[in-house]
Design a protein around this motif. Structure first.
Motif, PDB file in Angstrom:
ATOM      1  N   ALA A 191      -0.275  -2.979  10.694  1.00  0.00           N
ATOM      2  CA  ALA A 191      -1.089  -3.906   9.899  1.00  0.00           C
ATOM      3  C   ALA A 191      -2.541  -3.449   9.812  1.00  0.00           C
ATOM      4  O   ALA A 191      -3.237  -3.758   8.843  1.00  0.00           O
ATOM      5  N   ASP A 192      -3.002  -2.689  10.797  1.00  0.00           N
ATOM      6  CA  ASP A 192      -4.380  -2.209  10.787  1.00  0.00           C
ATOM      7  C   ASP A 192      -4.644  -1.266   9.615  1.00  0.00           C
ATOM      8  O   ASP A 192      -5.798  -1.063   9.232  1.00  0.00           O
ATOM      9  N   GLU A 193      -3.577  -0.688   9.065  1.00  0.00           N
ATOM     10  CA  GLU A 193      -3.744   0.274   7.974  1.00  0.00           C
ATOM     11  C   GLU A 193      -3.688  -0.367   6.588  1.00  0.00           C
ATOM     12  O   GLU A 193      -3.904   0.313   5.581  1.00  0.00           O
ATOM     13  N   LEU A 194      -3.424  -1.652   6.515  1.00  0.00           N
ATOM     14  CA  LEU A 194      -3.262  -2.310   5.219  1.00  0.00           C
ATOM     15  C   LEU A 194      -4.488  -2.221   4.308  1.00  0.00           C
ATOM     16  O   LEU A 194      -4.327  -2.188   3.082  1.00  0.00           O
ATOM     17  N   PRO A 195      -5.721  -2.180   4.834  1.00  0.00           N
ATOM     18  CA  PRO A 195      -6.867  -2.004   3.934  1.00  0.00           C
ATOM     19  C   PRO A 195      -6.785  -0.744   3.076  1.00  0.00           C
ATOM     20  O   PRO A 195      -7.449  -0.666   2.033  1.00  0.00           O
ATOM     21  N   LEU A 196      -5.998   0.232   3.485  1.00  0.00           N
ATOM     22  CA  LEU A 196      -5.829   1.446   2.684  1.00  0.00           C
ATOM     23  C   LEU A 196      -5.242   1.120   1.315  1.00  0.00           C
ATOM     24  O   LEU A 196      -5.500   1.835   0.336  1.00  0.00           O
ATOM     25  N   LEU A 197      -4.448   0.053   1.230  1.00  0.00           N
ATOM     26  CA  LEU A 197      -3.837  -0.315  -0.046  1.00  0.00           C
ATOM     27  C   LEU A 197      -4.892  -0.766  -1.049  1.00  0.00           C
ATOM     28  O   LEU A 197      -4.865  -0.366  -2.217  1.00  0.00           O
ATOM     29  N   ASP A 198      -5.813  -1.605  -0.601  1.00  0.00           N
ATOM     30  CA  ASP A 198      -6.885  -2.059  -1.493  1.00  0.00           C
ATOM     31  C   ASP A 198      -7.762  -0.887  -1.924  1.00  0.00           C
ATOM     32  O   ASP A 198      -8.190  -0.808  -3.085  1.00  0.00           O
ATOM     33  N   ARG A 199      -8.018   0.016  -0.993  1.00  0.00           N
ATOM     34  CA  ARG A 199      -8.843   1.173  -1.315  1.00  0.00           C
ATOM     35  C   ARG A 199      -8.161   2.056  -2.356  1.00  0.00           C
ATOM     36  O   ARG A 199      -8.801   2.524  -3.307  1.00  0.00           O
ATOM     37  N   ALA A 200      -6.855   2.247  -2.185  1.00  0.00           N
ATOM     38  CA  ALA A 200      -6.117   3.071  -3.143  1.00  0.00           C
ATOM     39  C   ALA A 200      -6.099   2.427  -4.517  1.00  0.00           C
ATOM     40  O   ALA A 200      -6.230   3.107  -5.543  1.00  0.00           O
ATOM     41  N   ARG A 201      -5.955   1.105  -4.553  1.00  0.00           N
ATOM     42  CA  ARG A 201      -5.940   0.407  -5.838  1.00  0.00           C
ATOM     43  C   ARG A 201      -7.304   0.489  -6.516  1.00  0.00           C
ATOM     44  O   ARG A 201      -7.390   0.684  -7.737  1.00  0.00           O
ATOM     45  N   GLU A 202      -8.375   0.358  -5.756  1.00  0.00           N
ATOM     46  CA  GLU A 202      -9.716   0.461  -6.321  1.00  0.00           C
ATOM     47  C   GLU A 202      -9.963   1.849  -6.896  1.00  0.00           C
ATOM     48  O   GLU A 202     -10.562   1.998  -7.969  1.00  0.00           O
ATOM     49  N   GLU A 203      -9.507   2.874  -6.174  1.00  0.00           N
ATOM     50  CA  GLU A 203      -9.681   4.240  -6.662  1.00  0.00           C
ATOM     51  C   GLU A 203      -8.888   4.468  -7.942  1.00  0.00           C
ATOM     52  O   GLU A 203      -9.353   5.132  -8.866  1.00  0.00           O
ATOM     53  N   SER A 204      -7.682   3.899  -7.986  1.00  0.00           N
ATOM     54  CA  SER A 204      -6.854   4.045  -9.182  1.00  0.00           C
ATOM     55  C   SER A 204      -7.481   3.340 -10.383  1.00  0.00           C
ATOM     56  O   SER A 204      -7.538   3.887 -11.487  1.00  0.00           O
TER      57      SER A 204
END
Length: 236
Positions: free
Chosen positions: A215-228
């Motif tokens: 769960a600690d890695e979930l912020p990576l999803l928001d970051r990836a979406r922002e980059e996309s």
């Protein structure tokens, strides 16, 4: 023996099998894809056993650290040798998990997972950053639910979550499943090289049970979406 499911506790007594399923001692859900009785707990030969008495569904079982993992297929049984044991399974698009707590601990295990900026490693599995994003997108709802039930997203929903095309998502899903299949992870491929239809759910079960993602890695999803989104805006 005690079971924790959705914040509630159930005591299992010796002498009578304890059923888990749609219509059992522990009612998991009214999900029609779930067997009336899927799993049973029973005391036999001086040990507690977990039996898969269903005909279609399988369960992923792991110790508290995630360093020991087993796939319990229909008709199989497993002795409960850890003081804390996690059980995960999927019925349709819904994933479920509960925890079994025993008084005795026959074996001790230690955590073998290491997380670095280069990827997530549980020997001998190494995920690339993009593969980790894919697994996180599929596992997000399970990771944010500490215990109980969660929905495994469709490929389209998971691809949208991180801003990928379906072609990219499916290609990377093939790569992850093939990588895990090569090290012996069951349930990610069907017969004659054909990928199993429920591979997404099985991938989530394995990844969460073995702590391949957290769960600690979930912020990576928001970051990836922002980059996309940023890349699409720049192209426009």
């Amino acid at each position: 023996m005690r079971i924790e499911f959705c914040g509630e506790w159930y005591t299992v007594e010796e002498g009578v099998p304890f059923g888990i399923g749609r219509e059992a001692d522990l009612v998991i859900d009214e999900n029609p894809y779930l067997h009336r009785v899927f799993l049973t707990l029973r005391a036999e030969y001086g040990l507690w056993w977990l039996d898969n008495v269903g005909q279609l569904l399988s369960a992923t079982v792991s110790d508290a650290t995630g360093s020991v993992q087993a796939w319990l297929a229909p008709g199989a049984r497993l002795p409960i040798v850890f003081q804390t044991m996690h059980v995960m399974f999927s019925a349709g698009s819904t994933a479920y998990d509960f925890t079994v707590h025993a008084e005795d601990d026959f074996y001790n295990t230690s955590l073998t997972a290491e997380i670095s900026t280069a990827g997530t490693t549980i020997m001998p599995v190494t995920l690339t950053p993009s593969q980790r994003l894919l697994v996180l997108a599929l596992s997000e709802q399970v990771l944010v639910q500490p215990a109980g039930r969660a929905t495994v997203p469709s490929s389209a929903e998971a691809a949208e979550r991180i801003g990928w095309s379906m072609t990219t998502f499916n290609r990377k899903l093939d790569n992850v499943c093939e990588k895990l299949d090569k090290i012996g992870v069951e349930g990610l491929r069907g017969g004659r090289g054909k990928l199993a239809t429920n591979r997404r759910a099985r991938l989530v079960e394995y990844a969460v049970a073995t702590r391949l993602v957290s769960a600690d890695e979930l912020p990576l999803l928001d970051r990836a979406r922002e980059e996309s989104d940023g890349a699409r805006a720049a192209e426009a």
